[in-house]
Structure formats: structure tokens, C-alpha cells
Design an enzyme around this catalytic site. Structure first.
Site, mmCIF file in Angstrom:
data_model
loop_
_atom_site.group_PDB
_atom_site.id
_atom_site.type_symbol
_atom_site.label_atom_id
_atom_site.label_comp_id
_atom_site.label_asym_id
_atom_site.label_seq_id
_atom_site.Cartn_x
_atom_site.Cartn_y
_atom_site.Cartn_z
ATOM 1 N N ASP A 177 61.586 14.224 84.819
ATOM 2 C CA ASP A 177 61.347 13.682 83.475
ATOM 3 C C ASP A 177 60.580 14.700 82.648
ATOM 4 O O ASP A 177 59.972 15.603 83.198
ATOM 5 C CB ASP A 177 60.431 12.452 83.576
ATOM 6 C CG ASP A 177 61.201 11.193 83.855
ATOM 7 O OD1 ASP A 177 62.433 11.224 83.833
ATOM 8 O OD2 ASP A 177 60.538 10.173 84.096
ATOM 9 N N MET B 291 53.708 4.122 74.327
ATOM 10 C CA MET B 291 54.938 4.179 73.529
ATOM 11 C C MET B 291 54.741 3.500 72.175
ATOM 12 O O MET B 291 55.633 2.789 71.699
ATOM 13 C CB MET B 291 56.100 3.516 74.287
ATOM 14 C CG MET B 291 56.456 4.251 75.551
ATOM 15 S SD MET B 291 57.778 3.459 76.478
ATOM 16 C CE MET B 291 56.887 2.158 77.284
ATOM 17 N N LYS C 177 64.241 11.905 78.851
ATOM 18 C CA LYS C 177 64.646 11.046 77.729
ATOM 19 C C LYS C 177 63.666 11.291 76.605
ATOM 20 O O LYS C 177 62.484 11.036 76.758
ATOM 21 C CB LYS C 177 64.532 9.567 78.124
ATOM 22 C CG LYS C 177 65.483 9.114 79.179
ATOM 23 C CD LYS C 177 65.245 7.632 79.430
ATOM 24 C CE LYS C 177 65.925 7.192 80.696
ATOM 25 N NZ LYS C 177 65.276 6.055 81.314
HETATM 26 N N1 SAH Z 1 54.858 5.990 83.841
HETATM 27 C C1 SAH Z 1 54.047 6.563 82.784
HETATM 28 C C2 SAH Z 1 54.374 5.945 81.433
HETATM 29 C C3 SAH Z 1 55.819 6.174 80.993
HETATM 30 S S1 SAH Z 1 56.150 5.547 79.390
HETATM 31 C C4 SAH Z 1 52.582 6.406 83.129
HETATM 32 O O1 SAH Z 1 52.220 5.669 84.053
HETATM 33 O O2 SAH Z 1 51.766 7.088 82.496
HETATM 34 C C5 SAH Z 1 55.838 6.949 78.381
HETATM 35 C C6 SAH Z 1 54.540 6.774 77.613
HETATM 36 O O3 SAH Z 1 53.440 7.077 78.451
HETATM 37 C C7 SAH Z 1 54.384 7.692 76.438
HETATM 38 O O4 SAH Z 1 55.080 7.219 75.298
HETATM 39 C C8 SAH Z 1 52.886 7.636 76.232
HETATM 40 O O5 SAH Z 1 52.497 6.431 75.632
HETATM 41 C C9 SAH Z 1 52.394 7.616 77.679
HETATM 42 N N2 SAH Z 1 52.075 8.954 78.197
HETATM 43 C C10 SAH Z 1 52.609 9.542 79.281
HETATM 44 N N3 SAH Z 1 52.043 10.749 79.503
HETATM 45 C C11 SAH Z 1 51.127 10.924 78.534
HETATM 46 C C12 SAH Z 1 50.213 11.961 78.218
HETATM 47 N N4 SAH Z 1 50.125 13.065 78.936
HETATM 48 N N5 SAH Z 1 49.413 11.792 77.135
HETATM 49 C C13 SAH Z 1 49.470 10.677 76.393
HETATM 50 N N6 SAH Z 1 50.320 9.667 76.642
HETATM 51 C C14 SAH Z 1 51.133 9.782 77.693
#
Ligand code: SAH
Length: 339
Positions: A120, A257, A142
Site C-alpha cells: 500500500d 480519512m 489506492k
Molecule cells: N490501517 C491504517 C488506516 C488506513 S485508512 C491505520 O491503522 O493507521 C487511511 C487513513 O489513515 C488516512 O486517510 C489517514 O487518516 C490515516 N493515516 C495513515 N497513515 C497516516 C500517517 N502517517 N499520518 C497521518 N494519517 C495517517
């Protein structure tokens, strides 16, 4: 990962191979300005370009401090699965929010044993640069409102690759089961009779605030936290979230998100009775060199986030804890904890 100091240097990468995405991520962490000249970019690199972190220029004319040309293509025969046929398996690895120091020991071990890595865009991409040359990297990122690989196609790739007898690592950002669609992948693999294991990861819903010095719970301030997707905002008929209940929950709210919908979320919470003066913060690119933190009241946050030009990925935290300024864990590399 680079022996030379690339801080503030202009680096040109003239072609793309399996190692490029990881190299670019490592160069960004080391403070380089990166231009990639290849015509076709893997989706995770397209994402870095769209986030303004990398320049894409197929005909670069400027002068560069360092030019990196990928080595000639490796023979694909090197990608021998560990055992041909029948014994393929998949490990879903939660990679944490993006800092390579925040993957688990088990996650890193799985990555090091992989024949194929299906990645990803929000996984700690630098770790891809350290994989043996024989490992195939398949980029199925994505991009919100951009390039997409459908979930059905991703499931199919996992089944196909494992069906070739390979150890497939499905490399994800954060934790695989927090809005990561990991559950769907596990079900698809199980239905196809493929052994699958899940390695939990550090989720950005906790780590992003933490890296900005905000604890999601804090004694005396809040007795819990609620994590929601902001993809579908309050008032949208597709929403199954009770935003009114959230406005009165007394817990910290963590929204993932939710950059695009931030205005509707903050306005909706105020309309449902949340104090507009509630502290709030948005943390973008948590754990990366490009990390940005914006703090404001609930009422002012959308405007200030917009003015700061903040885009996805970002986490918003709303509640008394967002007024806390604990020392941010920051970049673990700065503390000498990882290289
Ligand atoms: N599985 C992931 C979330 C996936 S959904 C988790 O547990 O973190 C994707 C969302 O995760 C993004 O739109 C944002 O809101 C958040 N996200 C993921 N990585 C991030 C990062 N490094 N900094 C800020 N937000 C992040």
C-alpha cells in the site's frame, strides 16, 4: 540508508525498478529533494508526487547533486518461490504509520522472509529498499480520488501469488484491521484455502496524535477515545455513525480519512452540541519527514487546515487532550533509535 549526506540536495532518479519506491522514501527522510524522470511510476510514487513530496519530470533539464540510475533489470528467474506449488501463504503485516522504526519485530521478520510484497502507499516504504533483489514488489496503492486498484483485484493478486507457492507479504499502513480492509483479504484467502496470518501494526489513529505530543487518553481529561472514518461525513445518507452521540460522548474523537470532509465534520459536531472551543488538532504525514501538525479550536480547525495546505493522509483529534503538548515522540531516527 545513504552513506552520503543528501540533506537539501537535488537528487535525480532516472528510471524505476522494484527498489525505487523504497529509495525515494529513504531519500525524503534524509531531507533530499527528489525528482523522478521515468515515464511510468508505481502508484505509491504517483501518490508522493501528488502530495508534493516528489517531482515528476520526464525531461529534467536542471542540475543535480546526485543522479541514481537503477541497475539493468534483474532476471526474473531469481524470484524462485521458497517451495514451488501448494505451499503458498500470505502474511498481512501492519507496518505502522510510516516510520520504519514503528513496524513490529514480527512484521519485519515476515517482510524479510517474503518472496513477494504486495504494498500500500501508507506502509513504511523505506523498508522496501532493504529487501533482497529477488523479492518482487507489487504496488496496489489506492489514492483517494485518484489511481486505484480495486479491492477485488488486490484479493485476486494475493490468491494468485500464493497459488504459485510463494510467501506473500501484504504490506499495509498502520494496523490491517483499522480501516485497512484486512478482514476482507483474510476472508478471500481463507475461501481460496490459502493459509493466512495477521501481524498487528501500530495504528495511525493512536500514533499520529502521539507523534504530535497528544495522548488519546489522559488521566483527568478523558476516559476513552473513539475512532471513526470521516469518509462519510455527518448528514450524508450513507453515514451509519451517530454523530450526535459522538458530540456528547465525552471521549476523545479520532477521525481518519477526514481531510476532505473536515468542514462538514466539525460543523456537524458543533450543530450536535459540541463546544466550538473544544481543542482539536490535525496531524498529516505522521512519522514521515514531512509531518505537519495544526492545532486550533473545533470551530477554526477546517479553515486553518485548509490555509496550511494539508492533505491526506491526516488524522484529526478532537477533545481536551488535543490541547496537550507532551514531547512528541518525533522521528525515531532523530533519537538514534533506528537508522
Ligand atoms: N490501517 C491504517 C488506516 C488506513 S485508512 C491505520 O491503522 O493507521 C487511511 C487513513 O489513515 C488516512 O486517510 C489517514 O487518516 C490515516 N493515516 C495513515 N497513515 C497516516 C500517517 N502517517 N499520518 C497521518 N494519517 C495517517
Amino acid at each position: 540508508m545513504f552513506e552520503i549526506d543528501v540533506t537539501g540536495r537535488e537528487v535525480l532518479i532516472t528510471g524505476v525498478d522494484e527498489a525505487t519506491t523504497g529509495q525515494v522514501a529513504a531519500l525524503l527522510r534524509d531531507g533530499a529533494h527528489v525528482t523522478v524522470a521515468a515515464e511510468q511510476l508505481p502508484t505509491s510514487l504517483v501518490d508522493l508526487v501528488e502530495r508534493g513530496l516528489v517531482t515528476h519530470d520526464v525531461d529534467p533539464q536542471g542540475s543535480y547533486d546526485l543522479v541514481i540510475a537503477p541497475p539493468p533489470r534483474r532476471p526474473t528467474a531469481a524470484t524462485e518461490p521458497e517451495q514451488a506449488g501448494g505451499s503458498g501463504r500470505v502474511t498481512l503485516v501492519g507496518g505502522g504509520p510510516g516510520d520504519p522504526g514503528l513496524i513490529t519485530v514480527a512484521g519485519l521478520a515476515a517482510l524479510r522472509e517474503a518472496d513477494v510484497v504486495v504494498t500500500d502507499r501508507l506502509a513504511p516504504l523505506e523498508l522496501l529498499a532493504g529487501l533482497p533483489a529477488s523479492v518482487e514488489v507489487i504496488d496496489v496503492a489506492k489514492i483517494p480520488r485518484g489511481e486505484q486498484t480495486s479491492q477485488e483485484r488486490i484479493n485476486q493478486v494475493l490468491v494468485e501469488q500464493a497459488g504459485l507457492g510463494k510467501h506473500v507479504v501484504r504490506f499495509k499502513g498502520g494496523d490491517p484491521y483499522v480501516f485497512g480492509r484486512g478482514g476482507e483479504e483474510v476472508l478471500a484467502l481463507s475461501a481460496a484455502g490459502i493459509p493466512v496470518r495477521v501481524v498487528p501494526g501500530v495504528t495511525s489513529s493512536i500514533a499520529a496524535p502521539e507523534l504530535a505530543g497528544i495522548p488519546v487518553t489522559h488521566r483527568g481529561l478523558t476516559q476513552g477515545f473513539t475512532v471513526v472514518s470521516g469518509h462519510v461525513p455527518p448528514g450524508d445518507p450513507r453515514s451509519t455513525v451517530d454523530w450526535s452521540a459522538l458530540a456528547h460522548s465525552g471521549t476523545t474523537l479520532v477521525v481518519l480519512m477526514g481531510v476532505h470532509t473536515l468542514h462538514r465534520i466539525c460543523t456537524g459536531l458543533v450543530e450536535h452540541g459540541m463546544d466550538p472551543a473544544t481543542p482539536a488538532a490535525t496531524i498529516a504525514d505522521a512519522g514521515l519527514a514531512s509531518q505537519q501538525v495544526v492545532r486550533a479550536t473545533l470551530a477554526d480547525l477546517p479553515r486553518i487546515v485548509k490555509e496550511a495546505g494539508i492533505g491526506s493522509p491526516a488524522v484529526t483529534v478532537i477533545g481536551a487532550v488535543a490541547g496537550e503538548h507532551l514531547p512528541g515522540t518525533g522521528d525515531l531516527a532523530d533519537q538514534g533509535l533506528v537508522r
